[in-house]
Structure formats: structure tokens, C-alpha cells
Design a protein around this motif. Structure first.
Motif, PDB file in Angstrom:
ATOM      1  N   LEU A 292      41.921 -43.165  48.111  1.00  0.00           N
ATOM      2  CA  LEU A 292      40.941 -43.837  47.237  1.00  0.00           C
ATOM      3  C   LEU A 292      40.606 -42.973  46.029  1.00  0.00           C
ATOM      4  CD1 LEU A 292      38.467 -45.437  49.817  1.00  0.00           C
ATOM      5  CD2 LEU A 292      39.945 -46.628  48.199  1.00  0.00           C
ATOM      6  N   HIS A 293      40.490 -41.669  46.255  1.00  0.00           N
ATOM      7  CA  HIS A 293      40.173 -40.758  45.144  1.00  0.00           C
ATOM      8  C   HIS A 293      41.291 -40.801  44.090  1.00  0.00           C
ATOM      9  CE1 HIS A 293      38.721 -37.241  42.984  1.00  0.00           C
ATOM     10  NE2 HIS A 293      39.946 -36.723  43.086  1.00  0.00           N
ATOM     11  N   ILE A 294      42.536 -40.777  44.546  1.00  0.00           N
ATOM     12  CA  ILE A 294      43.679 -40.804  43.617  1.00  0.00           C
ATOM     13  C   ILE A 294      43.702 -42.120  42.851  1.00  0.00           C
ATOM     14  CG2 ILE A 294      46.196 -40.876  43.502  1.00  0.00           C
ATOM     15  CD1 ILE A 294      46.209 -38.963  45.933  1.00  0.00           C
ATOM     16  N   LEU A 295      43.504 -43.231  43.559  1.00  0.00           N
ATOM     17  CA  LEU A 295      43.575 -44.543  42.907  1.00  0.00           C
ATOM     18  C   LEU A 295      42.445 -44.722  41.891  1.00  0.00           C
ATOM     19  CD1 LEU A 295      44.487 -46.690  46.050  1.00  0.00           C
ATOM     20  CD2 LEU A 295      45.928 -46.332  44.036  1.00  0.00           C
ATOM     21  N   ARG A 296      41.259 -44.218  42.212  1.00  0.00           N
ATOM     22  CA  ARG A 296      40.153 -44.330  41.261  1.00  0.00           C
ATOM     23  C   ARG A 296      40.386 -43.449  40.037  1.00  0.00           C
ATOM     24  NH1 ARG A 296      35.538 -44.198  46.016  1.00  0.00           N
ATOM     25  NH2 ARG A 296      35.629 -46.447  46.519  1.00  0.00           N
ATOM     26  N   GLU A 297      40.994 -42.325  40.272  1.00  0.00           N
ATOM     27  CA  GLU A 297      41.313 -41.450  39.143  1.00  0.00           C
ATOM     28  C   GLU A 297      42.324 -42.116  38.213  1.00  0.00           C
ATOM     29  OE1 GLU A 297      44.083 -38.021  39.589  1.00  0.00           O
ATOM     30  OE2 GLU A 297      42.266 -36.837  39.260  1.00  0.00           O
TER      31      GLU A 297
END
Length: 867
Positions: A292-297
């Protein structure tokens, strides 16, 4: 094209010098398609040498090209009999068989020709194409080896051998051929597209061999030297190879570059996350937060792209999902994205996510409805009216997918009163009525939608489709005729020529529902014909792709063609036709009823008369336009005259089960995970007394779903069919089917007990209860007992849906039950929106009056389209 005769020919093939020169001229005339002159030259030779086999074959080939197929084929066969050792005769025969799509026989003829002229390049190339078409890859490798030995200076022969090895699964040999080929190259110019394709193919082979370092080195060297010119392919291969080699930093940079180039490609995000050891198909709680962190970034870096946000919705759960879904839905509703619900409905597999979506959009609707009723001065942040409209539209689709059709209709009525000129609202309402079981109301609403924009082909197509769903075939043809060729015999003929799978499957279903089994079979077999043509069309690419060096896309084509019969349209048509053939086999009286002349409606008579006039006009125009010169009519099959317009020959044929088996064979060979395919395959095999095939189908069904109701019914059928014939089966077959049946049906209990235990396990499922009722009937239970079991479908604890109710009604008709009206009335109350459970007189009234259309508007609209 047939080559010139070789030297050292047998005495019976010898021609005088004048005729020999004339025969060479005949070959040239054929190659240049001067058919009339070629025929005259052949006749001159045959006057003096009437039994010269090669001349007879050439004349037959020319006549075949001129449209005289029977006469030409007779001459070719005669020529072969007169000269069985002539490669020209066998080559000509192979050409004719290839033109008739008889590839196996054509290859046999080419093989015979090669016996007498082993190094004939034309015959070898044609044979290679036939071997590829028939997937005879071992023979293909041998043929390509021969071609390379004969012409090693041709680049095409090297690549063709490499492709042959690849198709045969010999990747190491493919690599060796490519390396040897590249060593022969000298002075290759920059930006050579053909050489670039070969290098990418080489990289592909190394990657499939798991030689990632070598593949990456080859890619980088040739990318820097500009030998590979496809920049996107370079980036994609490089990103994959770096990930496979574990060079994560460089791979991350490569995947980011791809995402920046095309931020809407889901595969790039999948590759980027895979490089971080995150598999989207098997997310764990340990890596969910990191994903989720990667996708939001990524979403923040490219805010205009929605792919990262959408993938995050699949990954997120609980609070993270609530946080992610709200801006996604809000943005879609404010922008008025019609496909928003289609985009997110896959999330509904998770009941918690479904509830979150419903609660949020309902809250949004409630807030917007308050804003709608307020005055403009009461708030400075009022949403535009369209946001409220698309919120209602979204919720209507949401509730319709949950089978809450009344609620969906309420929301749509409110939306239509808000904006009555939006076609999407009417099409959505039509879809809701269709799901609720009212095809006539759905067709009427779809007609209203298309009248809002008479020149919109999508709306007209949907309208025709819904008319077919309501059984209004003639009325659907009127709509289809707005956009088909006006000189076609009928709209349906033009759509069939254009291979419209949507039209063919929908009209086939409509005819089946209307009881016109012959016409339904015609449409289903037309779908089969489309896929036969798709398979035949690949033949031209076996040579073309090698000449143009489009290797990678060609290999993808071959792989796709091997799976082409798994297309939903073919599966649908094959199953539909097979069910009809089974019905005709089980009930021969249907054949007589289908063969009886049908009473046509006025609309049907008018359409038939119009189609006849159009067909006559087409024939007249064809005669006027036919040239008198040497036009090559080709070896393509001439479309035969339809001598069975009603499909009566298909209905009355004696080989119903064989035809069904032929349709199902490709699906069985593909081993599809489709329960209905294996269930129908079992039915056909059992009726053909192919017990081994039937047992294999049951085993596959059990693997897919051991508790499926279709499997339960067929276990009993198999036991009853097998019991009296077990001793007469071959020992190997007897052993297998007995073992299969013992695995499916415990030997220590009776069939009645087996059925009762199954009912207890699935007492709340409508489909399973109905299966038990069918089994009880097969076991000879009293009719009253079977009826009581079927009536248990109406119990409150049973989740009876519309489809199961319709199947139960058909079952009561099969029983000749005296309680059918009681069941029909109960279902009519349970499904108030459906017209399926109306009485025959009510259905007739709905069919006649429920959809009237606006004839004046339609005629005016047709004139606008024509102008």
C-alpha cells in the motif's frame, strides 16, 4: 505454383519440342494468371498428347481457378493416374486440396511430390506451412533443415529453422541456430527492423531458458549499438531480466521508467511490486502495508493515473480500504464516470468491502439530496447536480448486482425524473428489468434509450440485443437493418458475413427460446464456421511472418490460435447446439414438430419477401459486374447456396450425437475448467455408449466441484446406464469405469439413501434441491413425493432465485404435474417483476402489446441515418 518439369523425365512424359515449349509457356501463363490463354495452350498440347498427365493436371488446376471445380478436379485425378511419379501432378493435387482447406490430404500430396523431387523449394515451403498448420513440429524441423541446406544464404531459412525448433519445444537448438545465424551476418545497417526482431527473439529464447545474464548482456549490447530499435520492448525485457537476476535497485529504476511512460498499464505495477517480493495474487498480512505504501507513493507521483489507486483497493482491507475507497469513489462520481461501478464491482467478492462501498455512497446520496433541495445561497460548496445524478446511477447498478431490483428501479426513476435525456439511465433500467425477469419491459426501455440518439450504433445494437432476448426476432432485424448493408439479402446475412458473434449467439438463443430449433442450430453452426475460418486464416501467416521477420508476434499468434476455441462465444454456441441435439436424440417426436411448416407473422412474411427481393438484386448486380476476362476466381471455396434456410436438415439428421461430439471435442481437448462443458460432454458420451469418455468427464466434474448438483444427477445416470452393460465392456474399460463409479458412489448404500444424504447436506440450496428432485424421479419415486420435494423450493429458508424457479417450472412441465399452476402462481408472487411465471395468455399479451415501438419515429430515424 507448380515448377517447371525436371530433366531426365520418363519416356511417357516426353513431349515433342513444340509441345515442350508450349508446356513451359503453360506454366508461365498459369503463374501470371492468364487463365484463358493457359487453357488454350493446354488444349493444344492435349490434341497431340491426350494422355500427358502433367498437362491434364495443369488444365484441371486452371479450370479450378476459373470456377469449374468439379471438371477441374476430375482432370487432375485423371492426370495423376496417368503419371503417378510426377511431382507436378502431386503438387497440383496438393494445391487444390489446400485451397479446399483439406490440409491433411494436401500434406499427403506434397509428401508424394517430394518423393520424386526432394529439393523442390516451392513444394518444401508449402509443406512446411502445412506442417505448422497441423502442428506437426517434428516433421517441420526436418523440412526446415532441408530448406536451409539447399539455400543457406537466405536469412529467412535460418530464422524459419529456429522458429521450428522453438515450436517443437527445443529451446537449446533454437539458441544454437540463432547464434550460428548471427555469426554469418556482415555489415548490418542501423535501424534494420528485421534484424531487430531477430535479436529480440533471441533475447526471448534466452529468457525462457532461464539464462538471464546472457539475455541481459545481449539486450544491452544491441540496444547500445542501435541494432534493436523497439525502445519499449528493450525497457520491458530489461526490467524483467534485472528482476530475475535479483538486481533490485536497477530493476526498480527500470520499472519506474516504464510506469512513467505508460502509467495505466497494470502489468508494469505488477512487475514493480514483484521486484519488491510482493505478489499481488497472494498478498500476505506481512507485505500488505508495504504494498500500500508503494502504491500510494506511485499515485502521488502520477496523480492523473488511476491504476495505482485501483490496485490499492484490491490490496487494502479494513481501515486502509475505507481511507482509499472514499477519494476514488468521490472523484469518479464528481467526474461522472459511467463505468465506475464496472470498475470496482470485482471488490464485491469481499462482503466487508461491499458494505463499505454501499454505506459511503448512500451517505453521499443522502448529503447530496439535502444539497439538491437547498437554495443556492444556503451553501457555498454545493456539488454540481451531475454528481447527485451519477450517485443515483451508481447505487442503482449496485443494488441490481445484489438482486435488489425494486430498490434499483426506485433510484433510477428518481434519476430519470432528474435528467430524463440521459441514455445511460434508461439502459441501466432496462438491464435491471432484464435481470428481474421482464425481457419485454427491458426491450421497451432500451428502445426509448436509442430514440434519444438515433445515430448511436451502440444504443441501436443494445436495443436489437434486448429485442432478441425478448424473442422479438423480426423486430430486432428491423433495428439491425439500420446499419447493415442495404444490398444484403437481410441484415442477418450481412452480420453473419461480418462474423458478428454477438448477433449469432443472441439470435440462436432467441430461436431456441421460441422453439425454432432448426434456426437455432443454424446460428450456432454459423458461430462454429466463424472459428473454423479464424483457424484457417492463420495459414497465410506461417509464410508471411517469416518473410517479414515479425517473429515474436507470430509466436504469440500460434499460441493464441491453439486456445481460440476457449472463446466464450464458441463455448456458448457449442453447448447450446449440443443441448438441442441431445433433446432431439432423447425425444424423436421433436423432429416431426420442428419439420412442420411454421405459421409466419405478418412482420416475418414482410421480412422474408424483402430478403428474397434483396437476394435477387444481389445476383443481378453480380452478373452485371462479372468480368469477361481472365479474372482468377481463386481456389477459395465458393459460398454454396443455402438449401436449408430453416435448418430442417440439421434437425432431421440421424447423426445428432456425432455432431454434438464434434462441437464439444475442441473444448474437451482444451481441458477447460467449465462445469457445463464436462456435464454436456458426459451426456453425449453416455448416449453414444462411450463409457470411458463418460467416466473421464465425471472425474473432471468431481475435480472441479465434488458437490455440484449437475454431478449428483449424472452419478445416478451413470450408475443406471452402466449396471446392465458392465459385463459386456472390454476388461480395461470395465476396470476404469467401475473404479470411477466406486469413487463417486459408495457401494454400501442405496441410491435413495445417497440422494437423501445429499439433500440433507444442501437443504437450503435451490439448485441442489432441484437436482435431488430430478434424481428422485429417475429412481422411480411416486410423483407426489417428487412434487413435494420440488415444492420445498418455496420454503422461506431456501434461497430461490429466478433462474432456479424457471428451471423448476420446466421440471414440473416434464412431470406433467397437476400442481404446475400452483407452483407458477407461487413463483409469480415471489417474483413480482418477472413475466416468466405469467400464464400463456398473459405472456402472449405482453409479447404483442408490451412492446409496440414507435413506428413513425423509427421510419423518420431510418431516413436520417440513410441521409
Amino acid at each position: 505454383m507448380p515448377p517447371a518439369a525436371a530433366s531426365g523425365i520418363p519416356a511417357k512424359r516426353v513431349l515433342a519440342s513444340k509441345e515442350a515449349a508450349l508446356f513451359k509457356e503453360l506454366l508461365t501463363l498459369y503463374e501470371t494468371r492468364q487463365l484463358k490463354k493457359g487453357q488454350k495452350a493446354a488444349d493444344q498440347i492435349l490434341k497431340k498428347f491426350p494422355e500427358h498427365g502433367e498437362t491434364l493436371c495443369m488444365k484441371g488446376l486452371i479450370l479450378t481457378h476459373m470456377g469449374k471445380r468439379e471438371e477441374g478436379l476430375d482432370l487432375v485425378k485423371k492426370g495423376i493416374r496417368l503419371d503417378l511419379t510426377s511431382h507436378i501432378c502431386w503438387h497440383v493435387f496438393g494445391l487444390i486440396q489446400k485451397g479446399e482447406k483439406n490440409y491433411e490430404e494436401a500434406l499427403k500430396s506434397y509428401t508424394q511430390a517430394l518423393r520424386f523431387d526432394k529439393e523442390n523449394m516451392n513444394i518444401l515451403r508449402d509443406a512446411a506451412s502445412l506442417q505448422t498448420q497441423l502442428r506437426l513440429f517434428d516433421s517441420l524441423v526436418e523440412t526446415r533443415h532441408t530448406l536451409l541446406k539447399l539455400r543457406p544464404q537466405l536469412r529467412q531459412n535460418w530464422i524459419a529453422l529456429a522458429v521450428a525448433y522453438y515450436l517443437d519445444g527445443k529451446l537449446v537448438d533454437t539458441k544454437q541456430v540463432l547464434e550460428a545465424y548471427e555469426k554469418t551476418l556482415k555489415n548490418v545497417p542501423d535501424y534494420d527492423i528485421e534484424h531487430s526482431e531477430v535479436l529480440l527473439y533471441h533475447v526471448r529464447v534466452l529468457e525462457e531458458l532461464n539464462e538471464y545474464s546472457e539475455a541481459l548482456s545481449l539486450l544491452d549490447v544491441n540496444a547500445k549499438s542501435r541494432s534493436i530499435v523497439d525502445r519499449t520492448s528493450i525497457m520491458e525485457h530489461r526490467a524483467r531480466l534485472l528482476s530475475q537476476l535479483g538486481q533490485k535497485d536497477e530493476a526498480e529504476h527500470a520499472w519506474r521508467a516504464l510506469i512513467e511512460q505508460n502509467p495505466d498499464c497494470y502489468d508494469y505495477y505488477r512487475g514493480f511490486l514483484g521486484n519488491q517480493d510482493i505478489d499481488l495474487d497472494s498478498i500476505t498480512n506481512e507485505n500488505r502495508g508495504r504494498a500500500l505504501h508503494i502504491l500510494r507513493e506511485l499515485s502521488q507521483q502520477i496523480p492523473k493515473a488511476s491504476a495505482a489507486q485501483r490496485i490499492a483497493l484490491d490490496v487494502a482491507i479494513d481501515g486502509d480500504f475505507k481511507e482509499s475507497i472514499k477519494p476514488y469513489l468521490t472523484s469518479g462520481l464528481e467526474k461522472g464516470v459511467p463505468s465506475l461501478f464496472v470498475d470496482i464491482k470485482s471488490l464485491y467478492q469481499d462482503s466487508q468491502k461491499l458494505q463499505v462501498v454501499q454505506d459511503f455512497v448512500e451517505d453521499m446520496r443522502h448529503n447530496l439530496s439535502g444539497a439538491e433541495s437547498s437554495t443556492p445561497s444556503s451553501s457555498s460548496s454545493i456539488e454540481p447536480p451531475t454528481t447527485y445524478l451519477w450517485t443515483l446511477y451508481f447505487l442503482a447498478q449496485h443494488y441490481s448486482s445484489l438482486s435488489q431490483h425494486s430498490r434499483a428501479l426506485e433510484l433510477l426513476d428518481e434519476a430519470i425524473s432528474h435528467t430524463p435525456t440521459l441514455p445511460e439511465l434508461l439502459t441501466c433500467k432496462a438491464r435491471v428489468l432484464k435481470r428481474a425477469g421482464d425481457p419485454f419491459g427491458a426491450a421497451r426501455l432500451m428502445d426509448e434509450a436509442r430514440l434519444l440518439d438515433g445515430q448511436d450504433r451502440f444504443l441501436n445494437t443494445k436495443c436489437a440485443k434486448y429485442r432478441l432476448r425478448a424473442g422479438l426476432v423480426e423486430e430486432a432485424s428491423e433495428i439491425l437493418g439500420l446499419f447493415t448493408k442495404k444490398d444484403a439479402a437481410s441484415p442477418g446475412t450481412d452480420l453473419e458475413d461480418m462474423q458478428s458473434l454477438l448477433y449469432l449467439t443472441e439470435e440462436g438463443d432467441a430461436h431456441e427460446r421460441n422453439g425454432h430449433l432448426g434456426l437455432a442450430l443454424k446460428k450456432y453452426h454459423a458461430v462454429e464456421k466463424v472459428f473454423n475460418e479464424v483457424e484457417d486464416d492463420q495459414f497465410d501467416f506461417h509464410g508471411y511472418s517469416l518473410r517479414k521477420f515479425t517473429i515474436n508476434i507470430y509466436l504469440n499468434l500460434v499460441e493464441w490460435e491453439d486456445q481460440v476455441r476457449s472463446h466464450p462465444a464458441y463455448i456458448h454456441a457449442a453447448l447450446g447446439a449440443s443441448r438441442i441435439y441431445i433433446r432431439l436424440h432423447d425425444d424423436p417426436s421433436l423432429v416431426a414438430s420442428c419439420s412442420a411448416p411454421a405459421q409466419l407473422t405478418d412482420a416475418a412474411k414482410k421480412a422474408k419477401k424483402k430478403a428474397k427481393k434483396a437476394a435477387q438484386k444481389v445476383q443481378e448486380d453480380a452478373k452485371k459486374a462479372s468480368p469477361a476476362g481472365n479474372e482468377d476466381k481463386g481456389l477459395d471455396l465458393v459460398p454454396p447456396k443455402d438449401d436449408d434456410p430453416e435448418g430442417l436438415k440439421l434437425v432431421s439428421g440421424a447423426d445428432h450425437l456425432e455432431r454434438a461430439h464434434k462441437l464439444l471435442a475442441p473444448l474437451v481437448s482444451l481441458s477447460l475448467n467449465n462445469i457445463e462443458v464436462w456435464a454436456i460432454s458426459f451426456d453425449v458420451a453416455l448416449r453414444r455408449s462411450k463409457y470411458l469418455q463418460a467416466a473421464q468427464a465425471l472425474n473432471t466434474l468431481r475435480t472441479l466441484d465434488a458437490e455440484h448438483p449437475e454431478l449428483h444427477i449424472r452419478i445416478i445416470e451413470f450408475h443406471k446406464a452402466l449396471s446392465p452393460t458392465t459385463d459386456s465392456l472390454p476388461p480395461s474399460t470395465q476396470s476404469f469405469v467401475t473404479s470411477c463409479l466406486s469413487d463417486l458412489l459408495p457401494g454400501d448404500i442405496s441410491l435413495e439413501t445417497f440422494n437423501s444424504q445429499y439433500l440433507q447436506r444442501h437443504s437450503a440450496s435451490a439448485t441442489h434441491i432441484l437436482a435431488c428432485a430430478r434424481v428422485s424421479r429417475k429412481l422411480g419415486a411416486p410423483t407426489g413425493e417428487v412434487e413435494d420435494l420440488a415444492f420445498s423450493l418455496l420454503k422461506p429458508e431456501v434461497a430461490l432465485d429466478l433462474k432456479s424457479g424457471m428451471s423448476a417450472l420446466v421440471f414440473f412441465k416434464e412431470l406433467n404435474s397437476g400442481r404446475i399452476e400452483e407452483f407458477r402462481s407461487a413463483c409469480d408472487l415471489k417474483f413480482p417483476l418477472a413475466c416468466t411465471f405469467k400464464t400463456p395468455s398473459e405472456l402472449a399479451a405482453l409479447r404483442q402489446n408490451g412492446f409496440t415501438g414507435n413506428l413513425e419515429v423509427e421510419e423518420k430515424q431510418e431516413q436520417e441515418v440513410l441521409s
